[in-house]
Design a protein around this motif. Structure first.
Motif, mmCIF file in Angstrom:
data_model
loop_
_atom_site.group_PDB
_atom_site.id
_atom_site.type_symbol
_atom_site.label_atom_id
_atom_site.label_comp_id
_atom_site.label_asym_id
_atom_site.label_seq_id
_atom_site.Cartn_x
_atom_site.Cartn_y
_atom_site.Cartn_z
ATOM 1 N N TRP A 1 0.809 -1.221 0.000
ATOM 2 C CA TRP A 1 0.000 0.000 0.000
ATOM 3 C C TRP A 1 0.845 1.276 0.000
ATOM 4 C CZ3 TRP A 1 -5.200 0.598 -0.471
ATOM 5 C CH2 TRP A 1 -5.991 -0.545 -0.357
ATOM 6 N N MET A 2 2.146 1.166 0.150
ATOM 7 C CA MET A 2 3.008 2.337 0.362
ATOM 8 C C MET A 2 3.486 2.988 -0.930
ATOM 9 S SD MET A 2 5.479 1.030 3.381
ATOM 10 C CE MET A 2 4.875 0.915 5.044
ATOM 11 N N PRO A 3 3.700 4.299 -0.856
ATOM 12 C CA PRO A 3 4.398 4.955 -1.967
ATOM 13 C C PRO A 3 5.866 4.539 -1.944
ATOM 14 C CG PRO A 3 3.948 6.531 -0.220
ATOM 15 C CD PRO A 3 3.296 5.242 0.183
ATOM 16 N N HIS A 4 6.541 4.770 -3.038
ATOM 17 C CA HIS A 4 7.923 4.326 -3.203
ATOM 18 C C HIS A 4 8.846 4.750 -2.058
ATOM 19 C CE1 HIS A 4 12.066 5.014 -4.688
ATOM 20 N NE2 HIS A 4 11.927 3.735 -4.993
ATOM 21 N N THR A 5 8.862 6.032 -1.712
ATOM 22 C CA THR A 5 9.830 6.509 -0.715
ATOM 23 C C THR A 5 9.579 5.900 0.659
ATOM 24 O OG1 THR A 5 8.490 8.487 -0.348
ATOM 25 C CG2 THR A 5 10.332 8.693 -1.891
ATOM 26 N N THR A 6 8.342 5.743 1.039
ATOM 27 C CA THR A 6 8.029 5.131 2.329
ATOM 28 C C THR A 6 8.418 3.655 2.328
ATOM 29 O OG1 THR A 6 6.178 6.655 2.560
ATOM 30 C CG2 THR A 6 6.218 4.770 4.059
ATOM 31 N N ALA A 7 8.098 2.971 1.245
ATOM 32 C CA ALA A 7 8.449 1.552 1.135
ATOM 33 C C ALA A 7 9.964 1.379 1.197
ATOM 34 C CB ALA A 7 7.898 0.973 -0.166
ATOM 35 N N ARG A 8 10.694 2.255 0.541
ATOM 36 C CA ARG A 8 12.153 2.173 0.541
ATOM 37 C C ARG A 8 12.699 2.273 1.968
ATOM 38 N NH1 ARG A 8 15.295 2.370 -3.743
ATOM 39 N NH2 ARG A 8 17.493 2.742 -3.431
ATOM 40 N N ALA A 9 12.143 3.186 2.749
ATOM 41 C CA ALA A 9 12.589 3.357 4.130
ATOM 42 C C ALA A 9 12.239 2.134 4.985
ATOM 43 C CB ALA A 9 11.982 4.617 4.736
ATOM 44 N N VAL A 10 11.022 1.638 4.844
ATOM 45 C CA VAL A 10 10.591 0.485 5.643
ATOM 46 C C VAL A 10 11.382 -0.773 5.271
ATOM 47 C CG1 VAL A 10 8.653 -1.083 6.073
ATOM 48 C CG2 VAL A 10 8.291 1.364 6.132
ATOM 49 N N LEU A 11 11.728 -0.920 4.009
ATOM 50 C CA LEU A 11 12.454 -2.106 3.563
ATOM 51 C C LEU A 11 13.934 -2.074 3.909
ATOM 52 C CD1 LEU A 11 10.801 -2.610 0.087
ATOM 53 C CD2 LEU A 11 10.542 -4.074 2.101
ATOM 54 N N SER A 12 14.403 -0.951 4.380
ATOM 55 C CA SER A 12 15.811 -0.847 4.743
ATOM 56 C C SER A 12 16.182 -1.931 5.746
ATOM 57 C CB SER A 12 16.086 0.538 5.347
ATOM 58 O OG SER A 12 17.385 0.598 5.849
ATOM 59 N N PRO B 1 5.629 -0.332 -4.724
ATOM 60 C CA PRO B 1 5.404 -1.775 -4.719
ATOM 61 C C PRO B 1 3.926 -2.167 -4.802
ATOM 62 C CG PRO B 1 5.801 -1.034 -2.504
ATOM 63 C CD PRO B 1 5.956 0.175 -3.392
ATOM 64 N N GLU B 2 3.236 -1.634 -5.766
ATOM 65 C CA GLU B 2 1.817 -1.963 -5.946
ATOM 66 C C GLU B 2 1.689 -3.393 -6.449
ATOM 67 O OE1 GLU B 2 1.149 1.107 -8.746
ATOM 68 O OE2 GLU B 2 0.630 2.590 -7.219
ATOM 69 N N PRO B 3 0.600 -4.073 -6.104
ATOM 70 C CA PRO B 3 0.444 -5.466 -6.521
ATOM 71 C C PRO B 3 0.633 -5.686 -8.027
ATOM 72 C CG PRO B 3 -1.205 -4.953 -4.893
ATOM 73 C CD PRO B 3 -0.507 -3.644 -5.233
ATOM 74 N N LEU C 1 0.307 -16.496 -7.684
ATOM 75 C CA LEU C 1 0.859 -15.221 -7.250
ATOM 76 C C LEU C 1 -0.210 -14.136 -7.246
ATOM 77 C CD1 LEU C 1 3.227 -13.401 -6.425
ATOM 78 C CD2 LEU C 1 3.666 -13.047 -8.882
ATOM 79 N N SER C 2 -1.006 -14.090 -8.297
ATOM 80 C CA SER C 2 -2.066 -13.087 -8.383
ATOM 81 C C SER C 2 -3.037 -13.204 -7.217
ATOM 82 C CB SER C 2 -2.808 -13.257 -9.713
ATOM 83 O OG SER C 2 -3.877 -12.351 -9.803
#
Length: 168
Positions: free
Chosen positions: A20-31, A60-62, A84-85
């Motif tokens: 559900w996250m935008p790119h920048t937030t996902a990048r931070a959380v995935l660190s 990271p949208e589905p 996967l779907s």
């Protein structure tokens, strides 16, 4: 699909939050996260796809995760694409969206991975204790690298201070 599993599994909930996250937030959380941190093979597979998509600069949208899997051969055949779907749709649709949930679940996932690494290390020691030469046993006893790495990443996740780069 077992909705209870989707809702109560920390690994799936973590991934669902990330979807559900935008790119920048996902990048931070995935660190600091790695696909091998997941116990469930499907969660591990999807996390690797998510890491690749985010590292490439996309949210990271589905549909993006699905496209990545199909174009790279990570969802072979009609059955693989369907599985996967369905997994992505179930996870995305049954995720609890609360502030900071992903950050909390990240620590839960990393702690569980650390505990598994410790258990694996202990099992190796128990297996070797009666049959291995002392020098081999000493090396095994000192070989806590994977658990040490997970411990450091878990501790870092407990108090995120700045967004870091995603581990690709």
């Amino acid at each position: 699909m077992n909705t209870a599993t989707v809702v109560t599994d920390p690994e799936r909930q973590f991934l669902g939050c990330v979807l559900w996250m935008p790119h920048t937030t996902a990048r931070a959380v995935l660190s600091g996260m790695r696909a091998t941190d997941m116990a469930d093979p499907m969660c591990s597979h999807v996390l690797q796809l998510v890491i690749e998509v985010v590292a490439a600069g996309h949210a990271p949208e589905p549909v993006t995760i699905y496209a990545r899997a199909t174009t790279t051969g990570h969802a072979p055949g009609e059955e693989g694409r369907h599985r996967l779907s369905r997994w992505l749709a179930d996870t995305y649709g049954h995720t609890v969206q609360l502030p900071d949930t992903a950050w909390h679940l990240k620590t839960v996932v990393l702690e569980a991975a650390w505990r598994r690494a410790l258990a694996e290390h202990a099992q190796r020691l128990l297996h070797a204790i009666d049959h291995s030469p002392t020098d081999v046993l000493a090396d095994l006893a000192d070989g806590t690298g994977p658990a040490d790495d997970l411990w450091a990443r878990y501790r870092a996740a407990l108090a995120p201070t700045t967004p870091k780069e995603v581990a690709a």
